[in-house]
Design a protein around this motif. Structure first.
Motif, PDB file in Angstrom:
ATOM      1  N   SER A  92     -71.756  71.007 -74.323  1.00 10.53           N
ATOM      2  CA  SER A  92     -71.988  71.126 -75.822  1.00 10.53           C
ATOM      3  C   SER A  92     -71.106  70.432 -76.869  1.00 10.53           C
ATOM      4  O   SER A  92     -71.087  70.914 -78.051  1.00 10.53           O
ATOM      5  CB  SER A  92     -72.028  72.797 -76.019  1.00 10.53           C
ATOM      6  N   GLY A  93     -70.973  69.217 -76.565  1.00 11.95           N
ATOM      7  CA  GLY A  93     -70.292  68.349 -77.458  1.00 11.95           C
ATOM      8  C   GLY A  93     -68.751  68.599 -77.565  1.00 11.95           C
ATOM      9  O   GLY A  93     -68.101  68.170 -78.546  1.00 11.95           O
ATOM     10  N   ARG A  94     -68.170  69.190 -76.669  1.00 15.82           N
ATOM     11  CA  ARG A  94     -66.637  69.614 -77.009  1.00 15.82           C
ATOM     12  C   ARG A  94     -66.183  69.078 -75.493  1.00 15.82           C
ATOM     13  O   ARG A  94     -66.826  69.047 -74.350  1.00 15.82           O
ATOM     14  CB  ARG A  94     -66.538  71.154 -76.959  1.00 15.82           C
ATOM     15  N   ILE A  95     -64.586  68.666 -75.542  1.00 14.81           N
ATOM     16  CA  ILE A  95     -63.935  68.516 -74.534  1.00 14.81           C
ATOM     17  C   ILE A  95     -62.748  69.399 -74.583  1.00 14.81           C
ATOM     18  O   ILE A  95     -61.988  69.497 -75.783  1.00 14.81           O
ATOM     19  CB  ILE A  95     -63.413  67.065 -74.547  1.00 14.81           C
ATOM     20  N   TRP A  96     -62.371  70.164 -73.442  1.00 16.09           N
ATOM     21  CA  TRP A  96     -61.105  70.921 -73.231  1.00 16.09           C
ATOM     22  C   TRP A  96     -59.997  69.870 -72.249  1.00 16.09           C
ATOM     23  O   TRP A  96     -60.442  69.863 -71.015  1.00 16.09           O
ATOM     24  CB  TRP A  96     -61.331  72.047 -72.584  1.00 16.09           C
ATOM     25  N   ALA A  97     -59.018  69.372 -72.762  1.00 11.80           N
ATOM     26  CA  ALA A  97     -58.382  68.541 -72.157  1.00 11.80           C
ATOM     27  C   ALA A  97     -57.508  69.735 -70.949  1.00 11.80           C
ATOM     28  O   ALA A  97     -57.247  70.691 -71.328  1.00 11.80           O
ATOM     29  CB  ALA A  97     -57.341  68.094 -72.561  1.00 11.80           C
ATOM     30  N   ASP A  98     -57.446  69.102 -69.559  1.00  9.86           N
ATOM     31  CA  ASP A  98     -56.624  69.876 -68.660  1.00  9.86           C
ATOM     32  C   ASP A  98     -57.376  71.431 -68.788  1.00  9.86           C
ATOM     33  O   ASP A  98     -56.406  72.308 -68.818  1.00  9.86           O
ATOM     34  CB  ASP A  98     -55.206  69.799 -68.751  1.00  9.86           C
ATOM     35  N   ALA A  99     -58.704  71.549 -68.192  1.00  5.74           N
ATOM     36  CA  ALA A  99     -59.068  72.811 -68.677  1.00  5.74           C
ATOM     37  C   ALA A  99     -58.533  73.950 -67.862  1.00  5.74           C
ATOM     38  O   ALA A  99     -58.344  74.010 -66.662  1.00  5.74           O
ATOM     39  CB  ALA A  99     -60.499  72.813 -68.412  1.00  5.74           C
ATOM     40  N   ALA A 100     -58.512  75.019 -68.409  1.00  4.22           N
ATOM     41  CA  ALA A 100     -58.097  76.401 -67.982  1.00  4.22           C
ATOM     42  C   ALA A 100     -59.008  76.723 -67.191  1.00  4.22           C
ATOM     43  O   ALA A 100     -60.239  76.801 -67.253  1.00  4.22           O
ATOM     44  CB  ALA A 100     -57.469  77.205 -69.092  1.00  4.22           C
ATOM     45  N   PRO A 101     -58.817  77.903 -66.222  1.00  2.00           N
ATOM     46  CA  PRO A 101     -59.810  78.590 -65.077  1.00  2.00           C
ATOM     47  C   PRO A 101     -60.981  79.079 -66.104  1.00  2.00           C
ATOM     48  O   PRO A 101     -62.306  79.000 -65.550  1.00  2.00           O
ATOM     49  CB  PRO A 101     -58.966  79.364 -64.323  1.00  2.00           C
ATOM     50  N   GLU A 102     -60.722  79.742 -67.205  1.00  2.00           N
ATOM     51  CA  GLU A 102     -61.733  80.404 -67.992  1.00  2.00           C
ATOM     52  C   GLU A 102     -62.838  79.375 -68.549  1.00  2.00           C
ATOM     53  O   GLU A 102     -63.851  79.559 -68.646  1.00  2.00           O
ATOM     54  CB  GLU A 102     -61.293  81.265 -68.990  1.00  2.00           C
ATOM     55  N   VAL A 103     -62.406  77.965 -68.710  1.00  2.06           N
ATOM     56  CA  VAL A 103     -63.240  77.057 -69.480  1.00  2.06           C
ATOM     57  C   VAL A 103     -63.867  76.632 -68.116  1.00  2.06           C
ATOM     58  O   VAL A 103     -65.175  76.258 -68.253  1.00  2.06           O
ATOM     59  CB  VAL A 103     -62.395  75.970 -70.024  1.00  2.06           C
ATOM     60  N   LEU A 104     -63.470  76.374 -67.125  1.00  2.00           N
ATOM     61  CA  LEU A 104     -64.026  75.743 -65.933  1.00  2.00           C
ATOM     62  C   LEU A 104     -65.327  76.748 -65.476  1.00  2.00           C
ATOM     63  O   LEU A 104     -66.247  76.219 -65.055  1.00  2.00           O
ATOM     64  CB  LEU A 104     -63.213  75.600 -64.846  1.00  2.00           C
ATOM     65  N   ALA A 105     -65.084  78.172 -65.711  1.00  2.00           N
ATOM     66  CA  ALA A 105     -66.087  79.070 -65.334  1.00  2.00           C
ATOM     67  C   ALA A 105     -67.011  78.986 -66.239  1.00  2.00           C
ATOM     68  O   ALA A 105     -68.215  79.628 -66.009  1.00  2.00           O
ATOM     69  CB  ALA A 105     -65.448  80.532 -65.343  1.00  2.00           C
ATOM     70  N   ALA A 106     -67.033  78.394 -67.291  1.00  2.00           N
ATOM     71  CA  ALA A 106     -68.317  78.458 -68.401  1.00  2.00           C
ATOM     72  C   ALA A 106     -68.847  77.251 -68.618  1.00  2.00           C
ATOM     73  O   ALA A 106     -70.103  77.140 -69.276  1.00  2.00           O
ATOM     74  CB  ALA A 106     -67.386  78.852 -69.875  1.00  2.00           C
ATOM     75  N   VAL A 107     -68.316  76.078 -68.259  1.00  2.00           N
ATOM     76  CA  VAL A 107     -69.097  74.603 -68.179  1.00  2.00           C
ATOM     77  C   VAL A 107     -69.210  74.253 -66.783  1.00  2.00           C
ATOM     78  O   VAL A 107     -68.473  74.488 -66.035  1.00  2.00           O
ATOM     79  CB  VAL A 107     -68.529  73.777 -69.125  1.00  2.00           C
ATOM     80  N   HIS A 108     -70.090  73.470 -66.551  1.00  2.00           N
ATOM     81  CA  HIS A 108     -70.178  72.716 -65.202  1.00  2.00           C
ATOM     82  C   HIS A 108     -69.750  71.176 -64.899  1.00  2.00           C
ATOM     83  O   HIS A 108     -69.605  70.827 -63.926  1.00  2.00           O
ATOM     84  CB  HIS A 108     -71.815  72.879 -64.498  1.00  2.00           C
ATOM     85  N   GLN A 109     -69.519  70.785 -66.184  1.00  2.00           N
ATOM     86  CA  GLN A 109     -68.762  69.210 -65.965  1.00  2.00           C
ATOM     87  C   GLN A 109     -67.439  69.348 -66.253  1.00  2.00           C
ATOM     88  O   GLN A 109     -66.960  69.876 -67.009  1.00  2.00           O
ATOM     89  CB  GLN A 109     -69.749  68.346 -67.032  1.00  2.00           C
ATOM     90  N   THR A 110     -66.896  68.087 -65.112  1.00  2.00           N
ATOM     91  CA  THR A 110     -65.507  68.220 -65.282  1.00  2.00           C
ATOM     92  C   THR A 110     -65.212  66.352 -65.187  1.00  2.00           C
ATOM     93  O   THR A 110     -65.669  66.078 -64.326  1.00  2.00           O
ATOM     94  CB  THR A 110     -64.872  68.738 -63.981  1.00  2.00           C
ATOM     95  N   TRP A 111     -64.522  65.803 -66.302  1.00  2.00           N
ATOM     96  CA  TRP A 111     -64.451  64.583 -66.375  1.00  2.00           C
ATOM     97  C   TRP A 111     -62.920  64.211 -65.520  1.00  2.00           C
ATOM     98  O   TRP A 111     -61.854  64.745 -66.326  1.00  2.00           O
ATOM     99  CB  TRP A 111     -64.606  64.135 -67.680  1.00  2.00           C
ATOM    100  N   LEU A 112     -62.945  63.264 -64.698  1.00  2.00           N
ATOM    101  CA  LEU A 112     -61.543  62.844 -64.118  1.00  2.00           C
ATOM    102  C   LEU A 112     -60.861  62.078 -65.077  1.00  2.00           C
ATOM    103  O   LEU A 112     -61.551  60.929 -65.234  1.00  2.00           O
ATOM    104  CB  LEU A 112     -61.779  62.621 -62.635  1.00  2.00           C
ATOM    105  N   ARG A 113     -59.616  62.200 -65.673  1.00  2.00           N
ATOM    106  CA  ARG A 113     -59.090  61.170 -66.639  1.00  2.00           C
ATOM    107  C   ARG A 113     -57.714  60.748 -66.112  1.00  2.00           C
ATOM    108  O   ARG A 113     -56.873  61.477 -65.348  1.00  2.00           O
ATOM    109  CB  ARG A 113     -59.042  61.848 -67.858  1.00  2.00           C
ATOM    110  N   ASP A 114     -57.755  59.530 -66.195  1.00  2.00           N
ATOM    111  CA  ASP A 114     -56.312  58.931 -65.860  1.00  2.00           C
ATOM    112  C   ASP A 114     -55.518  58.951 -67.250  1.00  2.00           C
ATOM    113  O   ASP A 114     -55.742  58.391 -67.867  1.00  2.00           O
ATOM    114  CB  ASP A 114     -56.700  57.314 -65.628  1.00  2.00           C
ATOM    115  N   PRO A 115     -54.543  59.808 -66.942  1.00  2.00           N
ATOM    116  CA  PRO A 115     -53.585  59.854 -68.118  1.00  2.00           C
ATOM    117  C   PRO A 115     -52.915  58.803 -68.766  1.00  2.00           C
ATOM    118  O   PRO A 115     -52.534  58.825 -69.738  1.00  2.00           O
ATOM    119  CB  PRO A 115     -52.611  60.991 -67.673  1.00  2.00           C
ATOM    120  N   ALA A 116     -52.714  57.752 -67.761  1.00  3.45           N
ATOM    121  CA  ALA A 116     -52.022  56.528 -68.315  1.00  3.45           C
ATOM    122  C   ALA A 116     -52.613  55.835 -69.163  1.00  3.45           C
ATOM    123  O   ALA A 116     -52.148  54.910 -70.074  1.00  3.45           O
ATOM    124  CB  ALA A 116     -51.538  55.631 -66.929  1.00  3.45           C
TER     125      ALA A 116
END
Length: 213
Positions: A92-116
């Motif tokens: 829904s147009g938002r990003i949660w960095a290093d998402a907590a479990p409660e966020v993961l339970a609410a959305v279905h997309q997870t973007w793998l990011r290279d921190p470097a």
């Protein structure tokens, strides 16, 4: 997934959205993802446009990212394959960095990011399921065993059945979705065309693609 989004996260501005393609420019190929997930226990598959190219046996267009689907309960096993990377939840147009479990339970997309670098490399769809049964997030009455919906290339890369990929693409029918439909339908078996017809009639009654099937 829960429709109520959690608090927090960062709302993407128009500039952020415009910059996203550049952040995905280093994303992996299906072969690279398969190497990193080799031997994993949870079922997984390449989804979206890349899945249709794997089905047809060749790359037919450019892909701005790469998506895979997994059962939601299998996410910890997938996450453990990528130490040193971050997983950001997106929805829904938002990003949660290093998402907590409660966020993961609410959305279905997870973007793998290279921190470097800040680049995104892989989009992981955490899908609803009942054990070994896949549940369609567009219509939870559509339930199929993973063994039936996951196909494999000759070199063993798993991908989602093309009729299901096209079902998801039918919602918006962007230019690339229409191109994917036009290029894929001639390669479907009669049984696959029949399945897609039934699914479209059920999820998107009156969809224009029905006339071409």
């Amino acid at each position: 997934m829960n429709e109520q989004l959690p608090d927090g996260g960062v709302e993407l501005s128009p500039d952020d959205i415009e910059a996203l393609p550049a952040r995905w420019s280093s994303c992996w190929t299906p072969g690279e993802v398969a190497q990193r997930l080799a031997g994993i226990g949870t079922p997984w598959y390449v989804a979206a446009g890349w899945a249709l190219d794997l089905f047809r046996g060749r790359r037919t267009r450019a892909h701005g990212d790469i998506e895979i689907g997994i059962p939601a309960a299998g996410f910890p096993e997938v996450r453990d394959r990528f130490p040193g990377y971050a997983f950001d939840a997106a929805g829904s147009g938002r990003i949660w960095a290093d998402a907590a479990p409660e966020v993961l339970a609410a959305v279905h997309q997870t973007w793998l990011r290279d921190p470097a670098t800040g680049d995104y490399l892989l989009d992981v769809f955490r899908e609803p399921h009942d054990g070994d049964t896949w549940i369609c997030r567009r219509d939870e009455t559509i339930r199929l065993p993973y063994r039936e919906i996951i196909h494999h290339t000759r070199d063993g890369i798993p991908y989602l059945a093309p009729e299901l990929v096209l079902l998801f693409k039918a919602k918006h029918v962007r230019d690339k979705d229409q191109s994917d439909f036009d290029a894929t339908v001639p390669h479907l078996t009669p049984a696959q065309r029949e399945t897609l017809t039934g699914l479209l009639a059920r999820v998107h009654p009156g969809h224009p693609w029905l006339a071409d099937l």
